[in-house]
Design an enzyme around this catalytic site. Structure first.
Site, PDB file in Angstrom:
ATOM      1  N   ASP A  95      11.867  11.155  -8.352  1.00 41.46           N
ATOM      2  CA  ASP A  95      11.793   9.761  -7.239  1.00 41.46           C
ATOM      3  C   ASP A  95      12.716   8.713  -7.635  1.00 41.46           C
ATOM      4  O   ASP A  95      12.462   8.311  -6.852  1.00 41.46           O
ATOM      5  CB  ASP A  95      10.117  10.227  -7.131  1.00 41.46           C
ATOM      6  CG  ASP A  95       9.584   9.498  -5.706  1.00 41.46           C
ATOM      7  OD1 ASP A  95      10.766   9.954  -4.906  1.00 41.46           O
ATOM      8  OD2 ASP A  95       8.706   8.748  -5.952  1.00 41.46           O
TER       9      ASP A  95
ATOM     10  N   LYS B 157       0.980  -0.919   0.229  1.00 39.19           N
ATOM     11  CA  LYS B 157       0.006   0.173  -0.365  1.00 39.19           C
ATOM     12  C   LYS B 157       0.681   1.596   0.238  1.00 39.19           C
ATOM     13  O   LYS B 157       2.090   1.042   0.302  1.00 39.19           O
ATOM     14  CB  LYS B 157      -1.262  -0.134   1.283  1.00 39.19           C
ATOM     15  CG  LYS B 157      -2.287  -0.579   1.015  1.00 39.19           C
ATOM     16  CD  LYS B 157      -3.112  -1.078   2.051  1.00 39.19           C
ATOM     17  CE  LYS B 157      -4.088  -1.930   2.478  1.00 39.19           C
ATOM     18  NZ  LYS B 157      -4.824  -1.337   3.410  1.00 39.19           N
ATOM     19  N   GLY B 158       0.749   2.772  -0.918  1.00 38.78           N
ATOM     20  CA  GLY B 158       1.268   3.695  -0.428  1.00 38.78           C
ATOM     21  C   GLY B 158       0.107   4.674  -0.344  1.00 38.78           C
ATOM     22  O   GLY B 158      -0.904   4.774   0.150  1.00 38.78           O
TER      23      GLY B 158
ATOM     24  N   ASP C 255       7.833   3.493 -11.117  1.00 40.00           N
ATOM     25  CA  ASP C 255       7.312   4.495 -10.256  1.00 40.00           C
ATOM     26  C   ASP C 255       7.670   6.200 -10.354  1.00 40.00           C
ATOM     27  O   ASP C 255       8.255   6.136 -10.304  1.00 40.00           O
ATOM     28  CB  ASP C 255       7.624   4.653  -8.251  1.00 40.00           C
ATOM     29  CG  ASP C 255       6.268   5.551  -7.267  1.00 40.00           C
ATOM     30  OD1 ASP C 255       6.107   6.040  -8.043  1.00 40.00           O
ATOM     31  OD2 ASP C 255       6.282   4.473  -6.878  1.00 40.00           O
TER      32      ASP C 255
ATOM     33  N   SER D 119      -2.988   0.998  -4.013  1.00 39.62           N
ATOM     34  CA  SER D 119      -2.619  -0.265  -3.620  1.00 39.62           C
ATOM     35  C   SER D 119      -1.579  -1.038  -4.586  1.00 39.62           C
ATOM     36  O   SER D 119      -2.272  -0.551  -5.927  1.00 39.62           O
ATOM     37  CB  SER D 119      -3.280  -1.480  -2.563  1.00 39.62           C
ATOM     38  OG  SER D 119      -4.080  -1.205  -3.323  1.00 39.62           O
TER      39      SER D 119
END
Length: 871
Positions: A627, A498-499, A645, A503
């Site tokens: 990032d 999860k973030g 990501d 998720s």
């Protein structure tokens, strides 16, 4: 050579000589010390002989050896000593090599006359007070005889005695000096001065240090003090355990040297004090000072006890007894609760206290729970599982447990209650979980119950969602149209993580040929109803659609999950399934997992190479990631790292930079200095983040800048401070990562240069031959050359030379850019002068940490914090 020897043979034959021979040998000489001595040899039968002088079996090398021709094949040579000393005395002769044989002359002796020289001088003595001892002195001439006279404490002892001489001393009570004189006809020689030491107690040991603390073992090292003129034989270690009260442990006696000792069997996460004294034959020394140390933490040794639950319709309450300090073996990080429902494991839960309240008690019926205590090192054993059931079901189980006892008692009184049982059979009632059933005589059965839940299994399916229903711009819609996958082809599995925005779930995708592919699906949180948030999620997918590189994660497709009574569907981004998860967790598990494992340096460098190749590909596509970190790199089944990501990624359409113009959450500890100051992002700011990611890899997943708060990062960096070299990190790797943190972006290496440097390191660890090191010439001085390795010392731009008067300086810098170096390196203080100061960053840092919800491993690793950058 053969021609030379043949010529010699012909000459010999014509002269009638059968071979070379010495016609003169050196004669014995007796020389007064300081005078000249000369020895001579002559040989016949060689045209140009090389005559070697020997002394006591060793060859003499003389630079002034002279040859005199006596005849055609007859030569004489001499060896001269201009000022004869005692060391020139010995046996001398000459040698010549001929046809593999050595021909030697006769030998002679040089005897040196002078003052006596000592063969045995008196040595220092260590003794107890009043104990007799002997002193010995021996000297020789020539000329002989030689006599010896002793001096002890400044006074003559007796008269001259023939050499060698032994002086008997009845004993002394204090330290005294002594020496001997040797006399012959030429004069007197004086020996070295010796000392009689009185043995005493040794001094206390010094520099007691804890050299290594590993698990429950500690290695102590110390330096002995003055030994009291008597060798130390043993040392004794005293230890105290400080746990509220001081507990003395058994003394440990150590034979020395060496002056070190490994002690095992200590308690984890405990404070100890240690001191040492040593013994010689006189007695013990005083104690050293106390030295305090603490053993490292370990996993708890026991499971929480008294694990109970209370269940209501509103919530489930779990309680357990807290672990004792001697069971915990460290600082309690959290209690981890794992549970299963229907045979499937659910997401683990973390609690700071020994009580947990979970909302919605009904959803935990028939669930099994276990609890474990966790420290920074890991989690201890699990408690016995408990099964969550309603109180009525528990009561029913208890009643069934006593049924047999009741039956036996009923048999004993069966004759007494026979009539009553007959009546009950006629009018019996049955309790069920749905209510009461009672059948009066002559009436139909009536059933009453209250339903806990109701389900409509015949409801119509929701229509398939389309991109038109999202409200996104037409360009993004057109780009994603050909990768839209119907939701019915996806079967979602268990959650992988999860973030903040959603998720990641395991899933199975049905392909056109009816085969099934295992994939990973990023699902946006269902409580996000903003079109802008959905559009941001889909922009990331649009970036990934165009990526085709083995080290960059590639988009499989997107799907839309239609929700009942909701205007917008939930976007789902379909990605390849990465068997080993994210790189950060993988590195942590290698160090802190239940079964730690070793990662070779070659594998760690391979991880760095994979990331650098992926980032080089992205930079070639004009993509800045913004990032890059180990948590955003994934490991597939072949242990290949893929950059992932792209939620913060930006396409650079003009120029070579992107300026952040809105409020965003950004990972401060990975952001470059210029990005913190001015919100400017370039490929070189990605290089900075790559250097931090290299540090994460070498530190096996540790959080960067330990002990430095997010709010302090900018001030920390502007002072010239950088991440310190991790333990076990080779200097050449640290130099590469350090070159990525130059305050001037153009002085950082490109991703292609980083690839070349890392490939060189990787090749050096493999059987392949090493590349020749490159040489760089300092253009400021023609005579100076600098040999560069891989990293910052080779110049951050690889093939360009760097002047290292200030760290990170490079060719082509502007003057205002050098000011960055002066301020950030602290060189302004050392050099002096009026340098421009950098204005503080336009960033307000709230310090709010982003915590993950996917289990203990995220909590333990001190999840990397993001801060809000306000522009």
């Amino acid at each position: 050579m053969w021609i030379y020897l043949s010529a010699i043979v012909l000459v010999h034959c014509s002269a009638g000589i059968h071979g070379p021979r010495f016609t003169k040998s050196p004669a014995n000489l007796t020389v007064t010390q300081g005078n000249m001595a000369r020895l001579g040899c002559a040989i016949e039968g060689l045209s140009e002989p090389e005559i070697i002088w020997m002394k006591d079996g060793e060859r003499l090398y003389s630079t002034d050896q002279m040859y005199i021709t006596l005849d055609t094949h007859h030569w004489e040579t001499f060896h001269s000593v201009k000022s004869v000393q005692q060391h020139d005395a010995g046996k001398y002769w000459c040698e010549v090599e001929f046809r593999g044989m050595t021909i030697s002359s006769g030998s002679a002796w040089i005897t040196v006359e002078g003052v006596p020289h000592f063969m045995l001088e008196p040595q220092d003595v260590a003794t107890f007070p009043g104990v007799p001892f002997n002193l010995t002195c021996a000297a020789v001439g020539p000329p002989d005889p030689v006599e010896v006279l002793w001096w002890l404490g400044g006074a003559q002892e007796g008269d001259y005695m023939p050499s060698p001489s032994v002086l008997y001393v009845r004993g002394v009570n204090d330290s005294v000096k002594f020496y001997c004189e040797a006399k012959n006809a030429r004069g007197i020689s004086v020996s070295r001065t010796g000392t009689v030491h009185i043995k005493a107690l040794p001094d206390a040991p010094r520099l007691v240090q804890v050299d290594q603390v590993l698990d429950n073992n500690v290695t102590l090292v110390w330096t002995p003090g003055f030994n009291g003129h008597s060798d130390l034989s043993t040392c004794t270690i005293q230890m105290l355990k400080n746990s509220g009260r001081k507990l003395k442990l058994p003394d440990q006696r150590v034979t020395v040297p060496p002056f070190q000792r490994s002690i095992g069997g200590l308690s984890s996460h405990s404070n100890y004090s240690v001191r040492i004294y040593c013994n010689n034959e006189v007695g013990p020394s005083p104690f050293s000072s106390w030295v305090d140390f603490q053993t490292p933490e370990s996993v708890p040794s026991a499971a929480p006890k008294n694990f109970t639950f209370e269940l209501t319709e509103q919530q489930l309450s779990l309680r357990w007894a807290a672990l004792e300090e001697e069971e915990l073996h460290g600082r309690l990080l959290a209690y981890k609760v794992q549970w299963t429902l229907g045979g499937e494991s659910q997401d683990a839960l973390l609690f700071k206290e020994n009580v947990a309240h979970l909302a919605g008690g009904g959803r935990f019926f028939n669930a099994t729970f276990q609890v474990s205590a966790c420290t920074v090192v890991g989690c201890g054993p699990w408690s016995q599982p408990i099964l969550v059931m309603p109180a009525s079901a528990v009561s029913a189980q208890t009643q069934r447990g006593h049924m047999w006892v009741g039956l036996l008692l009923g048999l004993l009184v069966a004759t007494m209650v026979g009539l009553l049982l007959t009546v009950l059979v006629q009018r019996r009632g049955k309790e069920t979980q749905f209510g009461s059933v009672f059948k009066p005589p002559g009436m139909e059965s009536a059933v009453t119950f209250t339903a806990a839940r109701s389900f409509n299994r015949q409801g119509p399916e929701l229509p398939e969602s389309t991109l038109d229903s999202l409200g996104i711009n037409n360009d993004l819609k057109a780009k994603l149209q050909d990768v839209l996958i119907p939701e019915r082809l996806l079967t979602l599995g268990h959650m992988l993580g999860k973030g903040e925005f959603g998720s990641v779930r395991e899933a199975f995708l049905k392909m056109e040929d009816s085969s099934v592919q295992k994939v990973a699906v990023k699902v946006l949180k269902t409580d996000i109803n903003s079109s802008s948030d959905i559009e941001q999620c889909l922009k990331e997918a649009a970036y990934m659609k165009d990526f085709h590189h083995p080290n960059v994660i590639q988009l499989i497709g997107i799907s839309l999950h239609r929700r009942a009574q909701q205007r917008l569907p939930v976007p789902m981004v379909i990605l390849p399934f990465m068997k080993h998860g994210d790189l950060h967790t993988f590195l942590l598990m290698s160090r802190l997992g239940d079964e730690p494992f070793t990662l070779s340096l070659q594998m760690l460098i391979q991880f760095m190479l994979d990331i650098a190749r992926g980032m080089e590909y992205l930079s070639s596509k004009s993509i800045i990631h913004r990032d890059l970190a180990a948590r955003n790199c994934m490991l597939n089944e072949n242990m290949t790292v893929c950059v992932a990501d792209f939620g913060l990624s930006k396409k650079i359409y003009s120029g070579d930079y992107y300026r952040q113009g809105s409020v965003s959450k950004l990972p401060v500890k990975w952001i470059a200095l210029e990005s913190l100051a001015d919100n400017v992002y370039t490929t070189q700011s990605d290089v900075w983040a790559f250097g931090v990611t290299m540090w994460e890899i070498m530190a096996r997943g540790q959080t960067p800048y330990p002990g430095v708060e997010n709010s302090e990062i900018y001030e920390y960096l502007i002072k010239g401070e950088r991440l310190k070299q991790p333990p076990d990190c080779p200097p050449d790797i640290y130099e590469i990562m350090h070159s990525c943190w130059s305050p001037v972006p153009k002085c950082r290496p490109s991703f292609q240069q980083l690839i070349d440097q890392l490939e060189g390191l990787w090749a050096g660890l493999s059987p392949a031959p090493l590349k020749e090191p490159l040489l760089y010439v300092n253009l400021e001085g023609e005579d100076q050359e600098q040999e560069a390795g891989l990293g910052a010392s080779a110049g951050p731009l690889g093939g360009e030379e760097t002047s290292w008067a200030v760290p990170w300086q490079c060719v082509g810098m502007e003057e205002d850019e050098k000011d960055w170096l002066m301020v950030s390196s602290g060189a302004a203080l050392a050099i002096g002068g009026d340098y421009r100061y950098i204005i503080g960053p336009r960033a307000a840092i709230d310090g709010e940490s982003r915590r993950s919800e996917d289990g203990l491993s995220e909590d333990i690793r001190d999840e990397e914090e993001d801060v809000i950058i306000n522009v």
